[in-house]
Design a protein around this motif. Structure first.
Motif, PDB file in Angstrom:
ATOM      1  N   THR A 260     -14.150 108.054  -0.011  1.00 23.67           N
ATOM      2  CA  THR A 260     -13.166 108.951  -0.605  1.00 23.67           C
ATOM      3  C   THR A 260     -12.804 108.455  -1.988  1.00 23.67           C
ATOM      4  OG1 THR A 260     -12.222 109.445   1.570  1.00 23.67           O
ATOM      5  CG2 THR A 260     -10.860 109.959  -0.338  1.00 23.67           C
ATOM      6  N   GLY A 261     -12.918 109.334  -2.968  1.00 22.82           N
ATOM      7  CA  GLY A 261     -12.567 108.949  -4.329  1.00 22.82           C
ATOM      8  C   GLY A 261     -13.336 107.749  -4.820  1.00 22.82           C
TER       9      GLY A 261
ATOM     10  N   GLY B 251       1.332 113.635  -0.560  1.00 18.19           N
ATOM     11  CA  GLY B 251       2.398 113.263   0.361  1.00 18.19           C
ATOM     12  C   GLY B 251       2.074 112.102   1.263  1.00 18.19           C
ATOM     13  N   VAL B 252       0.779 111.798   1.457  1.00 16.55           N
ATOM     14  CA  VAL B 252       0.397 110.683   2.326  1.00 16.55           C
ATOM     15  C   VAL B 252       0.577 109.387   1.549  1.00 16.55           C
ATOM     16  CG1 VAL B 252      -1.473 109.596   3.628  1.00 16.55           C
ATOM     17  CG2 VAL B 252      -1.201 112.090   3.653  1.00 16.55           C
ATOM     18  N   PRO B 253       1.316 108.407   2.103  1.00 13.05           N
ATOM     19  CA  PRO B 253       1.576 107.172   1.366  1.00 13.05           C
ATOM     20  C   PRO B 253       0.300 106.372   1.132  1.00 13.05           C
ATOM     21  CG  PRO B 253       3.023 107.387   3.285  1.00 13.05           C
ATOM     22  CD  PRO B 253       1.950 108.425   3.424  1.00 13.05           C
ATOM     23  N   SER B 254       0.412 105.397   0.239  1.00 14.32           N
ATOM     24  CA  SER B 254      -0.680 104.493  -0.065  1.00 14.32           C
ATOM     25  C   SER B 254      -1.766 105.252  -0.816  1.00 14.32           C
ATOM     26  CB  SER B 254      -1.225 103.849   1.215  1.00 14.32           C
ATOM     27  OG  SER B 254      -2.144 102.829   0.925  1.00 14.32           O
ATOM     28  N   ALA B 255      -2.944 104.696  -0.883  1.00 15.05           N
ATOM     29  CA  ALA B 255      -4.077 105.324  -1.551  1.00 15.05           C
ATOM     30  C   ALA B 255      -5.350 104.812  -0.910  1.00 15.05           C
ATOM     31  CB  ALA B 255      -4.071 104.996  -3.049  1.00 15.05           C
ATOM     32  N   SER B 256      -6.390 105.614  -0.980  1.00 15.43           N
ATOM     33  CA  SER B 256      -7.664 105.229  -0.381  1.00 15.43           C
ATOM     34  C   SER B 256      -8.216 103.988  -1.070  1.00 15.43           C
ATOM     35  CB  SER B 256      -8.671 106.370  -0.505  1.00 15.43           C
ATOM     36  OG  SER B 256      -8.258 107.485   0.248  1.00 15.43           O
TER      37      SER B 256
ATOM     38  N   ARG C  50     -15.938 103.693   2.750  1.00 13.22           N
ATOM     39  CA  ARG C  50     -15.330 103.487   4.073  1.00 13.22           C
ATOM     40  C   ARG C  50     -13.798 103.536   4.012  1.00 13.22           C
ATOM     41  NH1 ARG C  50     -19.367 100.175   3.033  1.00 13.22           N
ATOM     42  NH2 ARG C  50     -17.905  98.557   2.374  1.00 13.22           N
ATOM     43  N   ALA C  51     -13.295 104.375   3.125  1.00 11.00           N
ATOM     44  CA  ALA C  51     -11.840 104.561   3.049  1.00 11.00           C
ATOM     45  C   ALA C  51     -11.335 105.366   4.242  1.00 11.00           C
ATOM     46  CB  ALA C  51     -11.462 105.262   1.748  1.00 11.00           C
TER      47      ALA C  51
ATOM     48  N   PHE D 103      -7.306 115.213   6.206  1.00  9.31           N
ATOM     49  CA  PHE D 103      -6.393 114.336   5.487  1.00  9.31           C
ATOM     50  C   PHE D 103      -7.125 113.055   5.103  1.00  9.31           C
ATOM     51  CE2 PHE D 103      -3.783 116.646   8.608  1.00  9.31           C
ATOM     52  CZ  PHE D 103      -2.793 117.205   7.793  1.00  9.31           C
ATOM     53  N   THR D 104      -6.774 112.526   3.943  1.00  4.68           N
ATOM     54  CA  THR D 104      -7.134 111.172   3.547  1.00  4.68           C
ATOM     55  C   THR D 104      -5.862 110.511   3.005  1.00  4.68           C
ATOM     56  OG1 THR D 104      -7.657 111.625   1.226  1.00  4.68           O
ATOM     57  CG2 THR D 104      -9.417 112.025   2.845  1.00  4.68           C
TER      58      THR D 104
END
Length: 477
Positions: free
Chosen positions: A360-361, A393-398, A365-366, A387-388
Motif C-alpha cells: 500500500t502506497g 480517518g484511520v490512525p497511523s499510516a501504512s 506488506r502494509a 480499508f488500509t
C-alpha cells in the motif's frame, strides 16, 4: 515452559516444510491459525467487550508467556482504563505463566453455561503438561456480573497431544449438547459438548483423529438443524494451496474436493437460514491455474437442508472479482484472515477478508482489509469496500511489514446497533502489534472516528514481539 529456539523459528520451519514434495500432509511446524478475538458481553451490561489477545506478551519476566486483554464496552465505546488483563498468573486461572506458553494464541467467545454472560475460551498450545512438551492447554474464563473471573480447564482425552488448542471455535445452538467448543491440534480435534458449568464439568469430550494435522477449526449450522457442524482444515498438503477441508469428519469421510485453504468462518450470507462456509486460501498456486489463485482467494460453499456435499462447487472470490477493490498481485495473501458478520445490518452476513501482505502506497506488506457484502441473490462482490491505514480517518499510516489485516473480527461495543470492525496488525511497532477499531457507520464501518490500541496503551510495555491482536496465519504464510 518451552524451547525458545524451536518456537522462535516458526516461519523458517514453515518455509522449509512448504518446499518439500510428495503425497503426504506437510506439517509446517508450530503455527498460529487464529481468528480475531470475537467481542462478547462478559459482564451482562448489554455492551459487548473487546478481546485483544497478546500471545507474545512477557509475564513476570517469562518471555512470550502470553496474555489476553479485555476492554469492557459502554455507551461511550471502549476505554483502555476499563480493562481486565488475563494471564496464567491471574488469580483463579489454572496454570502458571511460563516462557513460550503463548497463552492467548487462540480465543473463542460464547455463553457456554447459558447464564446470560459470555465466557471466554483461551488456549496456550505450547503449554508443557504431564502429557508432554508442547502438549497444550485450553481454559474457560467465566463471565459474571463483575466480568471475567475464575477459570477451569477443558482437558483433552488424547494420551499424546501436540499443540492442543492451536485453534478454537465455540458455538451455541441451544441447551445441552448443542453448545459446543471445538479445539484443534496436530494430533486431531476435540469436540466438547454441554452442558457446561463454572465448576468445570461438561457433557462430553470426543477426540477425533480421522483427519491430518489441523491448522484451523470452525463451527456453524450448515444444514439448519440447530446443531453446530464441525469444520476442520488440515495443515498444508503437498500439491495443494493450503490444506484439506473436512466437514464433520469420520474415518470414511472425504474432504471437500473443489477447494482448500488455511482458515475458515461461517455465517448466513444469502439469508436462506443455513450457515455458509467461507475459507481463506492465501497461498500462491504451485501450478498456475491448477489450484488456488495468484494473490490468494476466498472460497464460499453455500449451506442447505442437506449441508454441503463433498463435491459441491464453491464460489471463488479474489481481488480481481467484479466489485472487489484493488487487483490480485502475487503474494498479497488475500484470504490470510477471514470473519463473517452482518456489518451493514441488512440481515445478511458479510465476509471480512484480511490481506496482510498487500502493498500500500509503496509500502510492502502494509496490509488491507476488504468487506464483501452478503447477497440474497446475484454474484458476490458488488458493493465491496476496503480499508488500509491510509484510509481517511484511520490512525497511523501504512508502513512496511505492518501486516494490517493479520486478524479480523466484529462486534457492537457501544450498543448503537452498528457493529465495530476490529483489525489486527501484528507487525506494527516492531511486532508489538496493534488493534484498529473502526466504528459502525450509517451503512457500514467507517474510518471516521477510528482508533488504534497499542500494547503500551493497555499496560503491555515490552519493546518487541507482543503480537497484540494475535498473529493469525503469519507464521505459515
Amino acid at each position: 515452559m518451552g524451547n525458545s529456539a524451536s518456537k522462535g523459528g516458526w516461519r523458517a520451519a514453515a518455509v522449509i516444510a512448504a518446499a518439500l514434495v510428495g503425497s503426504v500432509v506437510l506439517p509446517v511446524g508450530p503455527a498460529a491459525a487464529v481468528h480475531g478475538g470475537v467481542p462478547g458481553d462478559f459482564n451482562g451490561d448489554g455492551y459487548r467487550d473487546a478481546v485483544l489477545p497478546a500471545p507474545g506478551a512477557n509475564v513476570a519476566g517469562k518471555e512470550a508467556a502470553g496474555a489476553v486483554v479485555v476492554l469492557y464496552g459502554s455507551s461511550s465505546g471502549l476505554a483502555t482504563a476499563r480493562r481486565k488483563t488475563l494471564t496464567q498468573n491471574t488469580t483463579g486461572i489454572p496454570g502458571t505463566a511460563e516462557a513460550y506458553d503463548r497463552f492467548g494464541a487462540a480465543t473463542a467467545t460464547e455463553d457456554l453455561n447459558r447464564d446470560g454472560y459470555a465466557d471466554l475460551v483461551i488456549s496456550s498450545p505450547y503449554e508443557d503438561t504431564s502429557k508432554g512438551t508442547d502438549a497444550g492447554a485450553v481454559t474457560v474464563v467465566w463471565g459474571s456480573r463483575n466480568g471475567l473471573a475464575g477459570g477451569t480447564d477443558l482437558p483433552t482425552p488424547s494420551s499424546d497431544p501436540t499443540y492442543f488448542g492451536l485453534d478454537l471455535a465455540a458455538r451455541s445452538g441451544g441447551s445441552g449438547g448443542k453448545t459446543q467448543v471445538l479445539a484443534g491440534g496436530y494430533d486431531g480435534s476435540v469436540l466438547f459438548k454441554g452442558s457446561f458449568s463454572r465448576s468445570g464439568s461438561f457433557g462430553s469430550a470426543t477426540l477425533n483423529q480421522d483427519t491430518p494435522s489441523l491448522e484451523s477449526v470452525a463451527l456453524g449450522d450448515l444444514n439448519g438443524d440447530t446443531t453446530p457442524d464441525r469444520v476442520l482444515i488440515s495443515s498444508r498438503t503437498s500439491g495443494l494451496t493450503g490444506g484439506e477441508i473436512y466437514l464433520n469428519p469420520s474415518r470414511s469421510g472425504q474432504p471437500l474436493q473443489r477447494g482448500n485453504g488455511l482458515i475458515s468462518a461461517t455465517g448466513d450470507l444469502n439469508g436462506d437460514g443455513y450457515a455458509d462456509l467461507v475459507v481463506g486460501d492465501p497461498d500462491e498456486p504451485e501450478v498456475a491455474g491448477a489450484d488456488g489463485a495468484s494473490g490468494g482467494r476466498v472460497s464460499v460453499w453455500y449451506g442447505s437442508a442437506t449441508g454441503i456435499a463433498p463435491d459441491a462447487t464453491p464460489v471463488h472470490l479474489t481481488q480481481n472479482t467484479a466489485g472487489v477493490p484493488d487487483t490480485s498481485e502475487k503474494y498479497d495473501a488475500f484470504g490470510g484472515a477471514v470473519a463473517v458478520a452482518d456489518l451493514n445490518r441488512d440481515g445478511l452476513a458479510d465476509i471480512v477478508v484480511g490481506t496482510p501482505y498487500e502493498s500500500t502506497g509503496g509500502k510492502k506488506r502494509a496490509g488491507r482489509v476488504t468487506v464483501i457484502p452478503g447477497r440474497a441473490s446475484g454474484a458476490l462482490g458488488s458493493g465491496s469496500y476496503s480499508f488500509t491505514q491510509d484510509t481517511s480517518g484511520v490512525p497511523s499510516a501504512s508502513e512496511t511489514d505492518d501486516f494490517f489485516g493479520t486478524t479480523v473480527s466484529a462486534g457492537d461495543v457501544n450498543k448503537d446497533g452498528r457493529p465495530e470492525l476490529f483489525v489486527g496488525a501484528s507487525g506494527e511497532n516492531d511486532s508489538t502489534g496493534a488493534v484498529f477499531m473502526l466504528p459502525g457507520g450509517s451503512t457500514h464501518p467507517t474510518g471516521t472516528g477510528s482508533r488504534v490500541i497499542t500494547g503500551p496503551a493497555v499496560g503491555l510495555n515490552q519493546q518487541h514481539g507482543t503480537l497484540l491482536g494475535g498473529d493469525g496465519l503469519l507464521w505459515v504464510i
